[in-house]
Design an enzyme around this catalytic site. Structure first.
Site, PDB file in Angstrom:
ATOM      1  CG  HIS A  95      21.372  11.005 -10.913  1.00  0.00           C
ATOM      2  ND1 HIS A  95      22.027  12.182 -10.632  1.00  0.00           N
ATOM      3  CD2 HIS A  95      22.293  10.223 -11.557  1.00  0.00           C
ATOM      4  CE1 HIS A  95      23.268  12.121 -11.102  1.00  0.00           C
ATOM      5  NE2 HIS A  95      23.464  10.935 -11.659  1.00  0.00           N
ATOM      6  CG  ASP A 135      28.710  10.542  -9.331  1.00  0.00           C
ATOM      7  OD1 ASP A 135      27.751   9.752  -9.446  1.00  0.00           O
ATOM      8  OD2 ASP A 135      29.013  11.366 -10.214  1.00  0.00           O
ATOM      9  CG  HIS A 136      25.115  12.730  -8.379  1.00  0.00           C
ATOM     10  ND1 HIS A 136      25.026  14.038  -8.795  1.00  0.00           N
ATOM     11  CD2 HIS A 136      25.919  12.108  -9.280  1.00  0.00           C
ATOM     12  CE1 HIS A 136      25.731  14.189  -9.916  1.00  0.00           C
ATOM     13  NE2 HIS A 136      26.274  13.033 -10.232  1.00  0.00           N
TER      14      HIS A 136
HETATM   15 ZN   LIG Z   1      27.541  12.073 -11.659  1.00  0.00          ZN
HETATM   16 ZN   LIG Z   2      24.988  10.215 -13.073  1.00  0.00          ZN
END
Ligand SMILES: [Zn+2]
Ligand SMILES: [Zn+2]
Length: 268
Positions: free
Chosen positions: A28, A32-33
């Site tokens: 997603h 942070d991803h």
């Molecule tokens: Zn996350």
């Molecule tokens: Zn998230």
């Protein structure tokens, strides 16, 4: 799977080669991803990569990556194939050695988990032994299936003399960021290892639900419901300085649990 900020630096630190990366899966679009992805894509090009790279991610990531490359007038040295994630459960990649299936989880924005299945390749040939018993290479596929070999002189070569046990099929379920829900249990059922987030401890269960995250207890309940063999916990809120409490809370419900530590390898 996922590419947080600093991924390429951590890959270097832990000796992971970008040349061995052929598929990247982004669950997603919370930063942070994926904030490490533009840098990684760019560095691979600067280092002269020529092999195909497949990127599976929410559709909205494509214009972001294209925009970053466009404004810098960058033409990548390798083909980058973008595969937008579909809404439901779908087979994304199917390789002779493994397959990857995506499944929806429940987060504040669209988010997917990924199930990796290592396929069994049958028994493993021991070439020196095969030579010793004079087995032609053309017969190897049958040996992999477990068959014995009868030589022209009538001598029967037992399969176990010339093969070893091959790698067993394995299932690894990466459940990304999600609130506590059993909506994807059917997909991850029987996994050898499940990674499940637990941003909070159970004392903060209200906060977890409000922010579409889970607690350690909830992660353990998912692993138990799914009949998993092992659980990896991760995605801890930075407000916790001591992670042992996550393991203690989870192991009451699911004993084979690890608090995953960056840079550590865990066997699936
Ligand atoms: Zn996350
Ligand atoms: Zn998230």
């Amino acid at each position: 799977m996922d590419c947080g900020e600093g991924t390429q630096i951590q890959m270097q630190r832990y000796g992971l080669k970008w040349r061995s990366v052929h598929h990247i899966f982004i669950s997603h679009l919370h930063g942070d991803h994926y904030f490490g992805l533009p840098g990684l894509i760019n560095s691979m090009s600067l280092l002269g990569r020529t092999a195909d790279l497949h990127l599976y991610a929410p559709a909205a990531l494509k214009p972001i990556i294209d925009g970053i490359l466009d404004v810098a007038d960058t033409v990548l040295s390798y083909p980058l194939y973008f595969h937008p994630l579909p809404d439901g459960v779908a087979l994304l990649a199917d390789d002779p050695a493994f397959s990857v299936t995506c499944f929806p989880v429940e987060h504040r924005i669209q988010c997917h988990g990924f199930l990796v299945e290592r396929k069994t390749k049958g028994r493993k040939i021991v070439p020196e032994k095969c030579n010793e018993y004079e087995i032609p290479a053309a017969y190897y596929d049958k040996l992999k299936l477990g068959q014995d070999y009868e030589r022209k002189d009538g001598f029967l070569v037992k399969n176990e003399w010339v093969t070893d046990e091959g790698p067993s099929p394995k299932k690894y379920a990466y459940c990304a960021d999600t609130l506590f829900t059993d909506s994807f249990i059917d997909v991850i059922k029987g996994a050898d290892t499940i990674y499940h987030e637990c941003t909070y401890l159970e004392a903060d269960a209200d906060k977890a639900a409000a922010r579409f995250h889970s607690t350690a207890k909830q992660a353990a309940e998912i692993a138990k419901m799914a009949d998993a063999k092992q659980l990896l916990l991760g995605h801890f809120s930075s407000k916790y300085k001591e992670l042992e409490a996550f393991r203690e809370e989870a192991e009451v419900i699911f004993p084979n649990v690890h608090v995953s530590i960056e840079g550590t390898a865990y066997e699936v």
